[in-house]
Design a protein around this motif. Structure first.
Motif, mmCIF file in Angstrom:
data_model
loop_
_atom_site.group_PDB
_atom_site.id
_atom_site.type_symbol
_atom_site.label_atom_id
_atom_site.label_comp_id
_atom_site.label_asym_id
_atom_site.label_seq_id
_atom_site.Cartn_x
_atom_site.Cartn_y
_atom_site.Cartn_z
ATOM 1 N N PHE A 39 37.505 42.333 31.310
ATOM 2 C CA PHE A 39 38.413 41.161 31.770
ATOM 3 C C PHE A 39 39.498 41.020 30.495
ATOM 4 C CE2 PHE A 39 34.049 40.135 33.257
ATOM 5 C CZ PHE A 39 34.286 40.194 34.763
ATOM 6 N N VAL A 40 40.645 40.746 31.113
ATOM 7 C CA VAL A 40 41.805 40.340 30.358
ATOM 8 C C VAL A 40 42.315 38.848 30.431
ATOM 9 C CG1 VAL A 40 44.326 40.906 29.661
ATOM 10 C CG2 VAL A 40 42.562 42.871 30.333
ATOM 11 N N VAL A 41 42.369 38.188 29.358
ATOM 12 C CA VAL A 41 42.703 36.948 29.762
ATOM 13 C C VAL A 41 43.816 36.652 28.796
ATOM 14 C CG1 VAL A 41 40.186 35.977 29.979
ATOM 15 C CG2 VAL A 41 41.128 35.958 27.758
ATOM 16 N N GLY A 42 44.591 35.901 29.578
ATOM 17 C CA GLY A 42 45.884 35.609 28.893
ATOM 18 C C GLY A 42 45.769 34.342 27.882
ATOM 19 N N THR A 43 46.187 34.664 26.469
ATOM 20 C CA THR A 43 45.988 33.543 25.422
ATOM 21 C C THR A 43 47.252 32.561 25.269
ATOM 22 O OG1 THR A 43 44.284 34.998 24.399
ATOM 23 C CG2 THR A 43 45.695 33.308 23.174
ATOM 24 N N ILE A 44 47.202 31.533 25.263
ATOM 25 C CA ILE A 44 48.173 30.510 24.908
ATOM 26 C C ILE A 44 47.640 29.518 23.805
ATOM 27 C CG2 ILE A 44 49.501 28.787 25.738
ATOM 28 C CD1 ILE A 44 49.581 29.708 28.482
ATOM 29 N N GLY A 45 48.184 29.595 22.705
ATOM 30 C CA GLY A 45 47.608 28.971 21.587
ATOM 31 C C GLY A 45 48.394 27.461 21.785
ATOM 32 N N CYS A 87 54.927 33.655 32.836
ATOM 33 C CA CYS A 87 54.838 35.163 32.401
ATOM 34 C C CYS A 87 53.431 35.811 32.454
ATOM 35 C CB CYS A 87 55.428 35.075 31.083
ATOM 36 S SG CYS A 87 57.266 34.523 30.693
ATOM 37 N N LEU A 88 52.548 34.957 32.053
ATOM 38 C CA LEU A 88 51.057 35.557 32.080
ATOM 39 C C LEU A 88 50.669 35.892 33.453
ATOM 40 C CD1 LEU A 88 49.628 33.789 28.849
ATOM 41 C CD2 LEU A 88 50.431 36.183 29.091
ATOM 42 N N LEU A 89 50.892 34.835 34.175
ATOM 43 C CA LEU A 89 50.174 34.891 35.425
ATOM 44 C C LEU A 89 51.081 35.960 36.504
ATOM 45 C CD1 LEU A 89 49.815 31.015 36.269
ATOM 46 C CD2 LEU A 89 48.064 32.680 35.759
ATOM 47 N N LEU A 90 52.233 36.003 36.230
ATOM 48 C CA LEU A 90 52.897 37.017 37.134
ATOM 49 C C LEU A 90 52.600 38.620 36.774
ATOM 50 C CD1 LEU A 90 56.433 35.766 36.782
ATOM 51 C CD2 LEU A 90 55.086 35.990 38.948
ATOM 52 N N GLY A 136 42.355 35.510 33.707
ATOM 53 C CA GLY A 136 41.988 34.223 33.411
ATOM 54 C C GLY A 136 42.887 33.701 32.519
ATOM 55 N N LEU A 137 42.673 32.776 31.957
ATOM 56 C CA LEU A 137 43.352 32.068 30.809
ATOM 57 C C LEU A 137 42.489 31.682 29.429
ATOM 58 C CD1 LEU A 137 45.924 29.870 33.026
ATOM 59 C CD2 LEU A 137 46.262 32.118 31.879
ATOM 60 N N PRO A 193 39.933 31.429 36.358
ATOM 61 C CA PRO A 193 38.921 30.914 35.269
ATOM 62 C C PRO A 193 39.858 30.520 34.198
ATOM 63 C CG PRO A 193 37.966 32.964 36.002
ATOM 64 C CD PRO A 193 39.463 32.980 36.598
ATOM 65 N N ILE A 194 39.766 29.286 33.679
ATOM 66 C CA ILE A 194 40.400 28.582 32.578
ATOM 67 C C ILE A 194 39.299 28.496 31.461
ATOM 68 C CG2 ILE A 194 41.892 27.014 31.471
ATOM 69 C CD1 ILE A 194 43.005 26.717 34.368
ATOM 70 N N ILE A 195 39.681 29.157 30.152
ATOM 71 C CA ILE A 195 38.853 28.963 28.985
ATOM 72 C C ILE A 195 39.635 27.977 28.164
ATOM 73 C CG2 ILE A 195 37.540 29.841 27.070
ATOM 74 C CD1 ILE A 195 38.013 32.545 28.620
ATOM 75 N N THR A 196 38.951 26.797 27.768
ATOM 76 C CA THR A 196 39.838 25.871 26.895
ATOM 77 C C THR A 196 38.897 25.732 25.518
ATOM 78 O OG1 THR A 196 38.480 24.076 27.957
ATOM 79 C CG2 THR A 196 40.529 24.533 28.654
ATOM 80 N N ASN A 197 39.429 26.152 24.375
ATOM 81 C CA ASN A 197 38.618 25.935 23.224
ATOM 82 C C ASN A 197 39.447 24.996 22.169
ATOM 83 O OD1 ASN A 197 36.753 27.923 23.602
ATOM 84 N ND2 ASN A 197 37.843 29.673 22.661
ATOM 85 N N ILE A 198 38.689 24.107 21.795
ATOM 86 C CA ILE A 198 38.904 22.914 20.981
ATOM 87 C C ILE A 198 38.818 23.198 19.576
ATOM 88 C CG2 ILE A 198 37.025 21.563 20.869
ATOM 89 C CD1 ILE A 198 40.355 20.109 21.536
#
Length: 614
Positions: free
Chosen positions: A98-104, A129-132, A137-138, A163-168
Motif C-alpha cells: 500500500f502506498v500512502v501519501g504523506t503530509i507532514g 496533488c497526492l489524490l490525483l 491512503g493518506l 483511509p486516513i492515518i493521523t499520527n500525533i
C-alpha cells in the motif's frame, strides 16, 4: 483488498525514515527535491523498505508543501514534486504494497509557521496533488498541534473516502504540548473521521509504549505507532541514532500488546529496524480487547500565592494610572538608573517598564535590573518586556519560570525588533514564536502547564500586556490585530508613542468595544534631530508635520527644544487623560527628570479632577 480490510485481519508493517537513509548517504539538502532531481535514489530507498518487509510505504512528501519548499526556492514546484513522489513510490511497490501519501505538520514546535488559514490553503494544494495520482491512503504525521491536525483532517475527510492515518507527536510521555492526554487526543481524531490514529516521532520505543499504556482501543479506528530509533546524539555536527535494530524486535510485541496494528519507524530507523519489527510480531494477530489501560497520574497543580496588591490591569480600570519606561543601562553603571527609579516611585507612578534589549541593542538584563530594584527596596512594580528574538522556546520557558520564582508577574509580550536593525554584527534572531504565540504560552503557564505539556506543579500568575501600534494608515486593521491578541489572552495594552491628539480621539472610538484597558504611549521629544530620527528611522513611530515643525523651530537651543517637547507631551496627556485611564510615558535617553515632571503633571490633573467632583 484495501488497507483497512487488511488491517482488520492482521498486523501490518510500515516503512521507516526516508531522511535518515538519505542523510547517511551524504544528502544534506531538501529531501523532497530528489523526487525530481534524483528519482532513482528515492526509488532504491523505497525498495529497501519493501524488501525489508514493509506492507505500507509512504511517499517522499513530508515537507513537500509551499511553506517548507519556499526555504529552498522550490515553492512553485509543489505539484511536480508531489506528483513524482507518488509515481516513484508506486513503481517501487509490490502488488500487495500500500502506498500512502504523506503530509507532514507545518508548525511543529514553531507556532509562527503559518496561520490556520494559511495552513488550510497549503494543505489543500498538497492534498489534491497526492489524490490525483491515486494513492491508497493518506498519512498525516508529526503534528504537535492537535488544532492543526484536526483542522487538516476535516479537509482531507471531506475530500476523500480513502483511509486516513493521523499520527500525533508528543514532547512528554502521554501528553500533548497543550497538556491534553494522548487518549483524549486520539479519541478526538477517531470521532473526527480518522481511520487509523497513533503517534510518531520525538519518542523512542520505550516512552512511546509507556504513552500507549494510557490509551484505550479506539471505538472505530485502528492504532498505529512510528517510534524514533532512540534519542539522538550529536557528533561531528551530525545527529546520530545509536539504537540496535534488534531492540525493535523486543519492543514490537509490547506495541502489539498495547493494541497497535500498524508499525513503522520514524527518525533514525532503517530497513534493519523494519526487519526487526516484522520478525517481532510474526505469528501474532491484532489485539481485540484491552482491559489494563493505565490512567495518567493526576498531578496536583498548586494555585499561585494570592497577590497582595492590585495588578496593573485592575488598577487602570479603577483610576488613572501611570507607567514609565526606563530602559536598563547599556553599560554596567547602575547607580543613576536606580536613582531614576526611586524618583519615579516617589512621584507615585504605578510601574516601571524595562525593555528587553530594545532596537536589538544589548543592555543589562531587565530581569537583573528588576531584581536589583527589589534588593534596593524600591517598592515599585516592574513590568518586564519579553521578546521572542533572543531566546528559543527552551530559553523562554526557563525565563518565565525564573520570573515567577522571583515574584515578577507583569510581562509585556512582544515579538521584538530583528537583530539586523541593531548594532551587534553577526547576531541572529531566533523567533521560535511571535507575540501571539508567546501570549498563549504564558497563559498556558498560568494553568500550570509547560510549553511541552508537562505539569509545572504550580500555576504562574502572570498578567500579560501586549503592544498596540495605532500609527498605521488603516486603524481598523490594527484593531483587528489587537482583538487577535485578546483572543490569545492579553490582559491589557501599551500603545506605541502617539504624537497627534486627534489620533487619540480616533483610537477611543475605534476601541470603545474593547474591555481590556489601554495605556496610551507618550514619549517626550528632546530636539528636532530626535524628532526626525524617530519619524524616519524607528519602526512604529510616526510624527505629524506640525510636531516636527514645532521642534524644528527651536533650532539648536536645547532648553527651548526640551520646553517645546514638554508642551507637546502635555497637550497629548490632556487628550489622553480625557479618554483613557492609562498613560504610558517613555523616558528619552535616560532623562528621567523629564518623565518625573510629566508624571507630576498627570498627578496634578488627577487631584484637580477629584476636587471638581468634590
Amino acid at each position: 483488498m484495501d488497507l483497512l480490510t487488511t488491517l482488520k485481519e492482521k498486523i501490518l508493517i510500515a516503512d521507516g525514515a526516508m531522511g535518515t537513509l538519505l542523510y547517511s548517504h551524504g544528502v544534506d539538502r531538501c529531501f523532497e527535491e530528489l523526487n525530481v532531481t534524483h528519482p532513482e535514489e528515492i526509488f532504491h530507498t523505497h525498495r529497501a523498505y519493501v524488501e525489508a518487509g514493509a506492507n505500507v510505504i509512504q511517499t517522499n512528501t513530508y515537507s513537500a508543501n509551499y511553506i517548507k519548499l519556499a526555504r529552498y526556492g522550490l515553492e512553485d514546484k509543489v505539484k511536480e514534486i508531489n506528483t513524482q513522489a507518488v509515481k516513484i513510490a508506486k513503481r517501487a511497490a509490490n502488488k500487495d504494497t500500500f502506498v500512502v501519501g504523506t503530509i507532514g505538520g507545518i508548525r511543529g514546535s514553531q507556532k509562527n509557521l503559518g496561520t490556520i488559514e494559511e495552513i488550510k490553503r497549503i494543505f489543500r494544494e498538497q492534498l489534491y496533488c497526492l489524490l490525483l495520482e491515486g494513492v491508497d491512503g493518506l498519512l498525516l504525521e508529526t503534528y504537535y498541534s492537535l488544532e492543526e491536525l484536526t483542522t487538516v483532517l476535516a479537509i482531507a475527510r471531506e475530500a476523500t473516502n480513502l483511509p486516513i492515518i493521523t499520527n500525533i507527536s508528543m514532547h512528554e510521555i502521554g501528553l500533548l504540548e497543550n497538556g491534553t492526554p494522548l487518549n483524549d487526543a486520539l479519541t478526538q481524531l477517531d470521532d473526527a473521521g480518522a481511520d487509523i490514529v497513533g503517534v510518531n516521532c520525538r519518542l523512542g520505543p520505550h516512552y512511546m509504549i509507556e504513552s500507549l499504556k494510557t490509551v484505550a482501543l479506539p471505538k472505530t479506528a485502528y492504532l498505529s505507532a512510528y517510534p524514533n530509533a532512540s534519542l539522538p546524539a550529536y557528533s561531528d555536527g551530525k545527529l546520530i541514532y545509536n539504537n540496535n535494530p534488534d531492540y525493535f524486535e523486543q519492543c514490537a510485541r509490547e506495541f502489539r500488546n498495547q493494541g497497535v496494528r500498524l508499525f513503522g519507524g520514524c527518525c533514525g530507523t532503517t530497513p534493519e529496524h523494519i526487519v526487526a519489527l516484522k520478525k517481532g510480531v510474526e505469528g501474532f494477530t491484532p489485539l481485540l480487547e484491552k482491559t489494563d489501560v493505565k490512567h495518567p497520574p493526576i498531578i496536583e497543580v498548586q494555585e499561585p500565592a494570592a497577590r497582595k496588591k492590585l495588578d496593573l490591569a485592575q488598577i487602570v480600570t479603577q483610576r488613572h494610572s501611570i507607567i514609565v519606561e526606563l530602559d536598563p543601562p547599556r553599560n554596567l553603571q547602575t547607580k543613576e538608573y536606580l536613582k531614576g527609579v526611586q524618583a519615579l516611585k516617589d512621584i507615585g507612578v504605578d510601574a516601571i517598564t524595562l525593555a528587553d534589549n530594545s532596537l536589538a541593542t544589548p543592555r543589562i538584563s531587565n530581569l537583573a535590573m528588576a531584581t536589583l530594584m527589589k534588593q534596593q527596596r524600591i517598592a515599585i512594580t516592574p513590568l518586564l518586556h519579553l521578546t521572542c528574538r533572543d531566546r528559543n522556546l527552551i530559553g523562554l520557558q526557563s525565563h518565565l519560570m525564573g520570573l515567577h520564582t522571583l515574584g515578577i508577574h507583569e510581562i509585556l509580550a512582544i515579538t521584538g525588533d530583528p537583530t539586523k536593525i541593531g548594532g551587534f554584527p553577526g547576531a541572529s534572531s531566533v523567533f521560535d514564536a511571535t507575540s501571539f504565540e508567546l501570549i498563549k504560552l504564558i497563559k498556558q503557564c498560568n494553568e500550570g502547564i509547560s510549553f511541552s505539556g508537562k505539569s509545572l506543579k504550580e500555576k504562574t500568575s502572570f498578567r500579560i500586556a501586549a503592544a498596540f501600534n495605532p500609527n498605521v494608515h488603516h486603524l481598523d486593521k490594527a484593531v483587528r490585530r489587537l482583538e487577535k491578541k485578546i483572543d490569545c489572552g492579553a490582559d491589557y495594552f501599551l500603545t506605541q508613542p502617539i504624537y497627534q491628539p486627534e489620533q487619540i480621539e480616533s483610537l477611543k472610538q475605534a476601541t470603545k468595544h474593547i474591555k481590556q484597558p489601554i495605556y496610551i504611549g507618550i514619549m517626550p521629544l528632546t530636539s528636532s534631530r530626535n524628532a526626525e530620527f524617530l519619524h524616519h528611522e524607528v519602526p512604529g513611530m510616526k510624527l505629524t508635520d506640525d510636531v516636527r515643525q514645532r521642534m524644528k523651530a527651536t533650532g539648536d537651543n536645547r532648553i527651548l527644544a526640551e520646553q517645546e517637547g514638554m508642551s507637546v507631551a502635555k497637550e497629548l496627556i490632556d487628550v489622553a487623560f480625557e479618554h483613557f485611564n492609562g498613560i504610558y510615558l517613555v523616558t528619552p535617553f535616560m532623562r528621567y527628570d523629564i518623565t518625573v515632571k510629566l508624571s507630576s503633571y498627570i498627578k496634578q490633573k488627577v487631584e484637580n479632577a477629584q476636587e471638581i467632583i468634590l
